[in-house]
Design a protein around this motif. Structure first.
Motif, PDB file in Angstrom:
ATOM      1  N   LEU A 199       0.856  -1.183   0.000  1.00 45.53           N
ATOM      2  CA  LEU A 199       0.000   0.000   0.000  1.00 45.53           C
ATOM      3  C   LEU A 199       0.893   1.234   0.000  1.00 45.53           C
ATOM      4  O   LEU A 199       1.745   1.390   0.890  1.00 45.53           O
ATOM      5  CB  LEU A 199      -0.909   0.002   1.243  1.00 45.53           C
ATOM      6  N   LEU A 200       0.721   2.106  -0.981  1.00 42.62           N
ATOM      7  CA  LEU A 200       1.521   3.328  -1.058  1.00 42.62           C
ATOM      8  C   LEU A 200       0.607   4.544  -1.106  1.00 42.62           C
ATOM      9  O   LEU A 200      -0.408   4.537  -1.806  1.00 42.62           O
ATOM     10  CB  LEU A 200       2.397   3.335  -2.314  1.00 42.62           C
ATOM     11  N   ASN A 201       0.977   5.568  -0.344  1.00 42.84           N
ATOM     12  CA  ASN A 201       0.255   6.833  -0.411  1.00 42.84           C
ATOM     13  C   ASN A 201       1.202   7.875  -0.976  1.00 42.84           C
ATOM     14  O   ASN A 201       2.267   8.114  -0.405  1.00 42.84           O
ATOM     15  CB  ASN A 201      -0.223   7.242   0.983  1.00 42.84           C
ATOM     16  N   SER A 202       0.851   8.474  -2.092  1.00 40.76           N
ATOM     17  CA  SER A 202       1.720   9.424  -2.796  1.00 40.76           C
ATOM     18  C   SER A 202       3.149   8.903  -2.906  1.00 40.76           C
ATOM     19  O   SER A 202       4.103   9.614  -2.593  1.00 40.76           O
ATOM     20  CB  SER A 202       1.716  10.783  -2.095  1.00 40.76           C
ATOM     21  N   GLY A 203       3.297   7.671  -3.271  1.00 38.42           N
ATOM     22  CA  GLY A 203       4.605   7.095  -3.503  1.00 38.42           C
ATOM     23  C   GLY A 203       5.304   6.557  -2.263  1.00 38.42           C
ATOM     24  O   GLY A 203       6.310   5.861  -2.346  1.00 38.42           O
ATOM     25  N   ARG A 204       4.777   6.853  -1.075  1.00 39.31           N
ATOM     26  CA  ARG A 204       5.407   6.398   0.155  1.00 39.31           C
ATOM     27  C   ARG A 204       4.761   5.084   0.606  1.00 39.31           C
ATOM     28  O   ARG A 204       3.531   4.985   0.670  1.00 39.31           O
ATOM     29  CB  ARG A 204       5.233   7.453   1.249  1.00 39.31           C
ATOM     30  N   THR A 205       5.598   4.092   0.922  1.00 37.66           N
ATOM     31  CA  THR A 205       5.047   2.793   1.329  1.00 37.66           C
ATOM     32  C   THR A 205       4.453   2.877   2.730  1.00 37.66           C
ATOM     33  O   THR A 205       5.138   3.244   3.684  1.00 37.66           O
ATOM     34  CB  THR A 205       6.153   1.721   1.320  1.00 37.66           C
ATOM     35  N   LEU A 206       3.176   2.552   2.853  1.00 39.02           N
ATOM     36  CA  LEU A 206       2.548   2.530   4.176  1.00 39.02           C
ATOM     37  C   LEU A 206       2.554   1.123   4.756  1.00 39.02           C
ATOM     38  O   LEU A 206       2.731   0.921   5.951  1.00 39.02           O
ATOM     39  CB  LEU A 206       1.106   3.032   4.095  1.00 39.02           C
ATOM     40  N   LEU A 207       2.310   0.157   3.916  1.00 39.69           N
ATOM     41  CA  LEU A 207       2.311  -1.240   4.367  1.00 39.69           C
ATOM     42  C   LEU A 207       2.916  -2.088   3.268  1.00 39.69           C
ATOM     43  O   LEU A 207       2.632  -1.879   2.087  1.00 39.69           O
ATOM     44  CB  LEU A 207       0.862  -1.727   4.596  1.00 39.69           C
ATOM     45  N   HIS A 208       3.736  -3.030   3.670  1.00 35.55           N
ATOM     46  CA  HIS A 208       4.230  -3.991   2.689  1.00 35.55           C
ATOM     47  C   HIS A 208       4.325  -5.356   3.352  1.00 35.55           C
ATOM     48  O   HIS A 208       5.074  -5.541   4.296  1.00 35.55           O
ATOM     49  CB  HIS A 208       5.598  -3.568   2.131  1.00 35.55           C
ATOM     50  N   ALA A 209       3.504  -6.262   2.898  1.00 38.25           N
ATOM     51  CA  ALA A 209       3.554  -7.628   3.409  1.00 38.25           C
ATOM     52  C   ALA A 209       4.076  -8.508   2.290  1.00 38.25           C
ATOM     53  O   ALA A 209       3.371  -8.768   1.319  1.00 38.25           O
ATOM     54  CB  ALA A 209       2.167  -8.077   3.856  1.00 38.25           C
ATOM     55  N   GLY A 210       5.322  -8.911   2.412  1.00 38.54           N
ATOM     56  CA  GLY A 210       5.968  -9.709   1.365  1.00 38.54           C
ATOM     57  C   GLY A 210       5.402 -11.111   1.283  1.00 38.54           C
ATOM     58  O   GLY A 210       4.652 -11.543   2.156  1.00 38.54           O
ATOM     59  N   LYS A 211       5.798 -11.799   0.253  1.00 35.35           N
ATOM     60  CA  LYS A 211       5.257 -13.131   0.004  1.00 35.35           C
ATOM     61  C   LYS A 211       5.559 -14.113   1.117  1.00 35.35           C
ATOM     62  O   LYS A 211       4.721 -14.898   1.519  1.00 35.35           O
ATOM     63  CB  LYS A 211       5.819 -13.655  -1.310  1.00 35.35           C
ATOM     64  N   GLY A 212       6.787 -14.038   1.624  1.00 34.10           N
ATOM     65  CA  GLY A 212       7.202 -15.053   2.589  1.00 34.10           C
ATOM     66  C   GLY A 212       6.738 -14.801   4.023  1.00 34.10           C
ATOM     67  O   GLY A 212       7.043 -15.574   4.913  1.00 34.10           O
ATOM     68  N   THR A 213       6.018 -13.711   4.290  1.00 28.91           N
ATOM     69  CA  THR A 213       5.676 -13.419   5.683  1.00 28.91           C
ATOM     70  C   THR A 213       4.449 -14.215   6.116  1.00 28.91           C
ATOM     71  O   THR A 213       3.400 -14.136   5.505  1.00 28.91           O
ATOM     72  CB  THR A 213       5.398 -11.917   5.900  1.00 28.91           C
ATOM     73  N   GLY A 214       4.631 -14.959   7.180  1.00 30.74           N
ATOM     74  CA  GLY A 214       3.552 -15.816   7.691  1.00 30.74           C
ATOM     75  C   GLY A 214       2.524 -15.013   8.464  1.00 30.74           C
ATOM     76  O   GLY A 214       2.644 -13.794   8.632  1.00 30.74           O
ATOM     77  N   LEU A 215       1.526 -15.726   8.940  1.00 28.47           N
ATOM     78  CA  LEU A 215       0.408 -15.072   9.615  1.00 28.47           C
ATOM     79  C   LEU A 215       0.859 -14.267  10.837  1.00 28.47           C
ATOM     80  O   LEU A 215       0.454 -13.123  11.022  1.00 28.47           O
ATOM     81  CB  LEU A 215      -0.641 -16.116  10.007  1.00 28.47           C
TER      82      LEU A 215
END
Ligand code: ADP
Ligand code: MG
Length: 593
Positions: A199-215
């Motif tokens: 999730l990016l707001n005006s180009g700034r990353t607010l949330l990033h949940a990568g593929k390998g991140t578990g619950l």
């Protein structure tokens, strides 16, 4: 009625509304705000089998919402149809709803959203060599042309509600709208650990949940460290329903339900029933008005749950709500039992208590032991007291054993805390909370078995009540009665206590009863379990107070009873009873390790 235009019945002519008006009205149901657009678009991306979804927003979504995915994409034919009202690829007939596994099915999201914004869609289906670009304004497809794109879809919503000024005016301030988008994205992040979200707001990353991140990592990312560090896993099933997830220990609670997330077949739902069952699972360990946190996933065959009752599809109606409640409560209780058993703070104590017993049976300490067996003021859980017996035998030998081994391993600090030292930990016990827990368990076990031992008072105790207290007392009298308090109404708002539960016979009985009544005045009678309240509050009022000095024997006796409790580490109000500082922790704090 000033300002309200009166409906003119004389000129009344029924007209069929033009489709763009219908579209805008319908849009209001699905699209309330930028966050609902994000929700619908991401759901479509998930339904399209995407492994990675990126959400770009500008001006908290009022400027731009762009959702790109690497899902199936749409053919040039399909994309033109996708924005028409009631167009969906997910169901064909009503019975399809019974085995629905997609998040969408109404076919109204894209048509609603595109009718109140300017929309670009670029998409490419696997079977097509080149992608398609379409531009839609107020629901009308104005441009279509081929455009290169990897397989997948990008939907770009600009100027949401530009043609519905009333709605645009009602949007909240940017931070509020942004918070909603972050919230919604957080739910997706937790619901699908198999998908990457950005999730990016005006180009700034607010949330990033990568593929390998578990619950667990995702819960930490979205809900915070405090929750993630205090959770234990739960899992249970029955009657074709399964539930799984994580719930926080009673040591972590919040004053609202915001740290709770529930999903049915990976779809986020609100459910008061499930939330309430979380609280009932912890029962007396939670203070009134406090709520545990947690994430629960229910898997239910789609025909057994109706998700169709709310346009935003957030409420689920379970076919058998009572069963869902029972399952939730039971599953959490079992999960909690499991961690309690494996929890060091607890097992350590219990194990210690057990070894002491065994060694003592081999080698009883004779006369010295006899001497130290006095009648302790705080030793309410004794042989001969009906309904409850300590699981381990007489306490006397334990005292002398401990005494013989290490005289100085027990202190009272500030007349309020017991400090106990063992080889690898320092333990600080809140004496009031500990005693409260002991009395509470003793009293509630006795009352559940219907064996509360009564003690007739040699000198009955009299007390007078105010009119409002009397009204409460009238309702409470039978409950007090069932708990061993025999209280007689002497008229004129005067009462006389003839008997009390034996374990509080030494307390100031008048004060205990008045305190219980006083506490109950503060809560809403309709929302409480009267017997439970009496148990909890009597235990609290009869327990030793902070500031009361205790003898060594009293401290030992209290600790033995505490470690024999079902739930020694929180008081009935959910506050901690024991703080354990391990040697390893000390070494870390002093930077020795
Ligand atoms: P619903 O999701 O209820 O079917 P929508 O209006 O949200 O209705 O979407 C209409 C149709 O457009 C979907 O059924 C799907 O076929 C197609 N669609 C929408 N978004 C995507 C996407 N990101 N990837 C692939 N297909 C999509
Ligand atoms: Mg949809």
């Amino acid at each position: 009625m000033k300002g309200v235009k009166k409906w003119d019945t004389m000129n009344n002519k029924i007209k069929v509304l033009p489709s763009d008006v219908v579209g805008k009205i319908a849009a209001g149901e699905v699209v309330e705000r930028p966050a609902s657009v994000v929700k619908e678009l991401v759901e479509n991306s998930i339904d399209a089998g995407s492994g990675s979804i990126t959400i770009d927003i500008e001006n908290a979504g009022t400027g731009l919402i762009r959702v790109s995915d690497n899902g199936t994409g749409m053919s040039s034919e399909d994309v033109k149809v996708s924005c028409m009202p009631h167009s969906t690829s997910k169901i064909e007939k009503i019975s399809d709803l019974e085995h629905l596994f997609t998040l969408g099915f109404r076919g109204e999201a894209l048509s609603s959203i595109t009718s109140v914004s300017q929309t670009d869609i670029i998409t490419r289906a696997r079977e097509e060599d080149v992608g398609t670009y379409v531009y839609i304004e107020s629901g009308e497809v104005l441009k279509v042309r081929p455009k290169a794109r990897p397989v997948g879809t990008t939907v770009e919503i600009r100027n949401l509600f530009y043609n519905v000024p009333a709605r645009r005016k009602f949007l909240k301030k940017a931070p509020t709208e942004l918070a909603q988008i972050v919230n919604i994205t957080g739910r997706f992040i937790i619901s699908r650990p198999d998908i990457e979200f950005k999730l990016l707001n005006s180009g700034r990353t607010l949330l990033h949940a990568g593929k390998g991140t578990g619950l667990v990592e995702r819960i930490r990312l979205v809900m915070g460290k405090d929750i993630a560090d205090n959770m234990f896993p739960v899992s249970g099933s029955g009657a074709g329903v399964s539930v799984e997830g994580y719930v926080t220990r009673p040591a972590y609670t919040r004053k609202d339900r915001k740290a709770q997330m529930f999903f049915v077949n990976r779809r986020f739902i609100h459910s008061r029933a499930v939330s309430d069952s979380m609280n009932s699972a912890f029962h007396s360990m939670l203070e009134r008005g406090r709520f545990p946190g947690g994430v629960l996933f229910f898997e239910i065959s789609p025909e057994k749950v109706d998700i169709n009752i709310h346009p935003a599809k957030l409420l689920a109606k379970f076919e058998d709500e009572k069963f869902i409640r029972e399952l939730t409560e039971r599953t959490i209780k079992q999960g909690f039992e499991r961690i309690k058993r494996s929890d060091n703070t607890i097992t350590g104590d219990k194990a210690l208590a057990k070894t002491e017993d065994r060694s003592l049976q081999k080698d009883p300490l004779g006369s010295e032991a006899e001497e130290s067996q006095e009648e302790f003021k705080y030793d309410y859980v004794k042989k001969g007291t009906a309904g409850y017996m300590p699981r381990t035998g007489s306490m006397a030998p334990v005292f002398s054993e401990v005494k013989a081994r290490k005289e100085e391993n027990l202190f009272q600090f500030n007349d309020s805390y017991i400090v106990q030292m063992s080889e690898d930990a320092v333990r600080i016990i809140d004496q009031h909370a500990a005693h409260e827990r002991v009395l509470y368990e003793f009293f509630s076990n006795a009352s559940q078995n219907g064996r509360v031992e009564r003690q007739n008072l040699l000198f009955p105790v009299r007390f007078d009540l105010s009119p409002s207290e009397q009204m409460l007392m009238e309702r409470m009298l039978p409950h007090f009665g069932s708990m061993g308090f025999n209280i007689e109404d002497f008229g004129n708002r005067s009462y006389v206590v003839q008997s009390v539960p034996a374990f509080i016979k030494d307390s100031d009985i008048r004060q205990v009863i008045l305190d219980v009544l006083h506490d109950m005045k503060k809560v809403n009678y309709r929302n409480i379990e009267p017997v439970e309240e009496i148990v909890k509050r009597t235990a609290c009022r009869a327990a030793i107070k902070a500031g009361d000095p205790m003898t060594r024997q009293e401290m030992l006796s209290l600790l033995r009873q505490l470690y024999d409790c079902e739930l020694p580490f929180t008081c009935p109000h959910g506050r901690p009873v024991v703080i354990n500082i391990t040697l390893a922790e000390l070494e870390k704090r002093f930077h020795r390790k």
